[in-house]
Design a protein around this motif. Structure first.
Motif, PDB file in Angstrom:
ATOM      1  N   ASP A 275       1.007  -1.306   0.246  1.00 29.18           N
ATOM      2  CA  ASP A 275      -0.069   0.236   0.146  1.00 29.18           C
ATOM      3  C   ASP A 275       0.790   1.344   0.023  1.00 29.18           C
TER       4      ASP A 275
ATOM      5  N   GLU B  29      -0.743  -0.760   7.814  1.00 31.79           N
ATOM      6  CA  GLU B  29      -1.723  -1.820   7.606  1.00 31.79           C
ATOM      7  C   GLU B  29      -1.032  -3.182   8.078  1.00 31.79           C
TER       8      GLU B  29
ATOM      9  N   ASN C  57      -4.477  -1.454   9.784  1.00 32.87           N
ATOM     10  CA  ASN C  57      -5.924  -1.390   8.171  1.00 32.87           C
ATOM     11  C   ASN C  57      -6.650  -2.257   7.936  1.00 32.87           C
TER      12      ASN C  57
ATOM     13  N   SER D 186      -4.638  -5.188   7.078  1.00 33.95           N
ATOM     14  CA  SER D 186      -4.510  -5.669   5.587  1.00 33.95           C
ATOM     15  C   SER D 186      -2.348  -6.143   6.026  1.00 33.95           C
TER      16      SER D 186
ATOM     17  N   ARG E 150     -10.182   0.093  -0.408  1.00 32.76           N
ATOM     18  CA  ARG E 150     -10.857  -1.232  -0.316  1.00 32.76           C
ATOM     19  C   ARG E 150     -11.892  -2.228   0.016  1.00 32.76           C
TER      20      ARG E 150
ATOM     21  N   THR F 165     -11.009  -4.434   2.604  1.00 28.52           N
ATOM     22  CA  THR F 165     -10.094  -4.519   3.550  1.00 28.52           C
ATOM     23  C   THR F 165      -9.868  -3.195   4.892  1.00 28.52           C
ATOM     24  N   ASP F 166     -10.277  -2.134   3.909  1.00 35.75           N
ATOM     25  CA  ASP F 166      -9.707  -0.184   4.219  1.00 35.75           C
ATOM     26  C   ASP F 166     -11.000  -1.064   5.591  1.00 35.75           C
TER      27      ASP F 166
END
Length: 155
Positions: free
Chosen positions: A16, A62, A65, A67, A117, A119-120
């Protein structure tokens, strides 16, 4: 000065990129300055670094968030950010980056909005944008500060 231009920083993460205001970045320090987090800390709290006689919490954006977690890249750096809220006593927070942030000059035509996204975390990512061929997330720094402050007050 052209009022239509903004100065920002692109910060590479693992899988990202973050887009931050240039004024947010205080300094970039070596990852080996990272001290381990306290026992029982959440996975997204990468630890702490000492900067200008202040203990600064360092996060893996990451992991926060949802991910994944930062790997141990040799290029990884700790980017110290000025805190814009009042949640953190040090007035600072830091994020682990996969290298040095890059300064960019942007205008409205250079930035295209994108959807978040799946997953956000909508409470941590204000929006996503496309800049040329690069996708970036704009984090909610106040929400990150509040999240860090909650963990620190619970400790």
């Amino acid at each position: 000065m052209n009022r239509e231009q903004i100065y920002a920083v692109l910060m590479a993460l693992e899988g990202d990129t973050l887009l931050l205001p240039n004024a947010a970045v205080a300094e970039v320090v070596a990852r080996d300055s990272l001290q381990p987090p306290d026992p029982g800390a959440p996975a997204w709290l990468a630890g702490y670094c000492d900067w200008n006689n202040r203990r600064v919490p360092v996060i893996s954006f990451e992991a926060a968030n949802g991910s994944g977690h930062n790997g141990e890249s040799r290029r990884a750096r700790v980017v110290v950010l000025n805190s814009f809220g009042s949640h953190l006593p040090s007035g600072l927070l830091a994020i682990v980056s996969q290298g040095y942030p890059h300064l960019v000059t942007l205008n409205r035509s250079a930035v295209k909005p994108l959807e978040l996204r799946p997953t956000d975390r909508a409470d941590l990512v204000l929006s996503r944008v496309r800049i040329a061929n690069q996708e970036a997330a704009i984090p909610d720094l106040a929400a990150l500060e509040a999240e860090i402050a909650r963990v620190q007050s619970a400790a």
